[in-house]
Write an enzyme that holds these catalytic residues in place. Sequence first.
Site, PDB file in Angstrom:
ATOM      1  N   LYS A  52       0.838  -1.205   0.000  1.00  0.00           N
ATOM      2  CA  LYS A  52       0.000   0.000   0.000  1.00  0.00           C
ATOM      3  C   LYS A  52       0.876   1.259   0.000  1.00  0.00           C
ATOM      4  O   LYS A  52       0.603   2.224  -0.702  1.00  0.00           O
ATOM      5  CB  LYS A  52      -0.947  -0.028   1.215  1.00  0.00           C
ATOM      6  CG  LYS A  52      -2.060  -1.050   1.026  1.00  0.00           C
ATOM      7  CD  LYS A  52      -2.825  -1.384   2.286  1.00  0.00           C
ATOM      8  CE  LYS A  52      -3.802  -2.523   1.994  1.00  0.00           C
ATOM      9  NZ  LYS A  52      -4.503  -3.041   3.180  1.00  0.00           N
ATOM     10  N   GLN A  96      -4.527  -1.815   9.469  1.00  0.00           N
ATOM     11  CA  GLN A  96      -4.430  -3.142   8.842  1.00  0.00           C
ATOM     12  C   GLN A  96      -4.989  -4.219   9.782  1.00  0.00           C
ATOM     13  O   GLN A  96      -4.579  -4.326  10.933  1.00  0.00           O
ATOM     14  CB  GLN A  96      -2.959  -3.434   8.502  1.00  0.00           C
ATOM     15  CG  GLN A  96      -2.751  -4.691   7.703  1.00  0.00           C
ATOM     16  CD  GLN A  96      -3.371  -4.629   6.307  1.00  0.00           C
ATOM     17  OE1 GLN A  96      -3.193  -3.663   5.569  1.00  0.00           O
ATOM     18  NE2 GLN A  96      -4.125  -5.662   5.941  1.00  0.00           N
ATOM     19  N   ASP A 119     -11.410   2.458   3.936  1.00  0.00           N
ATOM     20  CA  ASP A 119     -11.731   1.035   3.774  1.00  0.00           C
ATOM     21  C   ASP A 119     -13.246   0.817   3.717  1.00  0.00           C
ATOM     22  O   ASP A 119     -13.710  -0.259   3.372  1.00  0.00           O
ATOM     23  CB  ASP A 119     -11.182   0.234   4.976  1.00  0.00           C
ATOM     24  CG  ASP A 119      -9.838  -0.406   4.682  1.00  0.00           C
ATOM     25  OD1 ASP A 119      -9.554  -0.660   3.496  1.00  0.00           O
ATOM     26  OD2 ASP A 119      -9.084  -0.662   5.636  1.00  0.00           O
TER      27      ASP A 119
END
Length: 282
Positions: A52, A96, A119
């Site tokens: 990422k 994460q 997200d």
Amino acid sequence: MSKILDGKTVSASVKEAVRTQVKELSKDGISVGLAVILVGGNPASKIYVANKKKACEETGIKAFEYTLDENVSQSELLSLIETLNAKKEVNGILCQLPLPPHIDERAVIAAISPEKDVDAFNVSNVGKIVIGNYDFLPCTPAGIIEILDYYGIEVEGKNCVVIGRSNIVGKPMALLLMHRNGTVTICHSKTENLASVTSGADILVSAVGKAGFVTADMVKPGAVVIDVGMNRAEGKLCGDVCFDEVSKIAGYITPVPGGVGPMTVSVLLKNTVTAAKRQNGR
Ligand code: NAP
């Protein structure tokens, strides 16, 4: 033989569009920033975070990386998120997953400001997706829709079967296919006669996490097969689908690696640009 749905190509085109938009915003003095939080040393998570970060660098997005010790307390993590919620240079925040067992994932997701929740896991963003009026879409399912669009695959009126009902893949995938007017069936571990359901699918999405799970007898000839699974078998990355046998009968298929995986990262970047635009009144 199936046509391969090449996620790397589609991802490159999404990243190109992101790069262009980041450049345009910078002309107006607006920078785009993504904070990535990694807790502990999970090897897979470390790779995802590194990917990422690299993708941010490639597209001109500034990555702010926070690596926290495995034993960090929940309150310390929540306090970092609070700081990032208030930090102007940070437009998107990603923590994460999975987190260590002593941390309540739901509390962490809830702490991220909905405007920075790139997200789209926060309940307020999930609710917006359910009613079809959203700012961000969850990265993996949205990436799959990007692949279908890129290859001109129509969803409307099609029988779509999603195997898996997780909050991050299966459920939102089913919603997005429904928003595209697909007729959607969701399967899970309690589904009876799974093969009889999947073999009626024009579009079959597998998000189970078991190597070799989808076999040729479960697939309708000519179907579009989307393999979300990321598994390790004999040390090699593979999906849920038995690629060799299914690719002989499917119309289209995503490979693993090189299918859905690259899309997840590029949609994350796209969402971060959307967040930056919204936060700057665009
Ligand atoms: P998850 O939360 O473990 O969900 C797995 C789903 O599969 C559950 O709904 C489960 O049913 C269902 N399932 C398990 N065994 C089954 C069976 N025998 N028959 C039918 N359904 C069954 O996993 P996830 O987070 O959704 O991820 C799924 C896979 O996608 C994993 O391999 C993950 O690594 C991968 N993934 C890839 C990306 C990417 O970017 N490519 C992104 C996210 C995830 P129940 O609900 O009944 O337990």
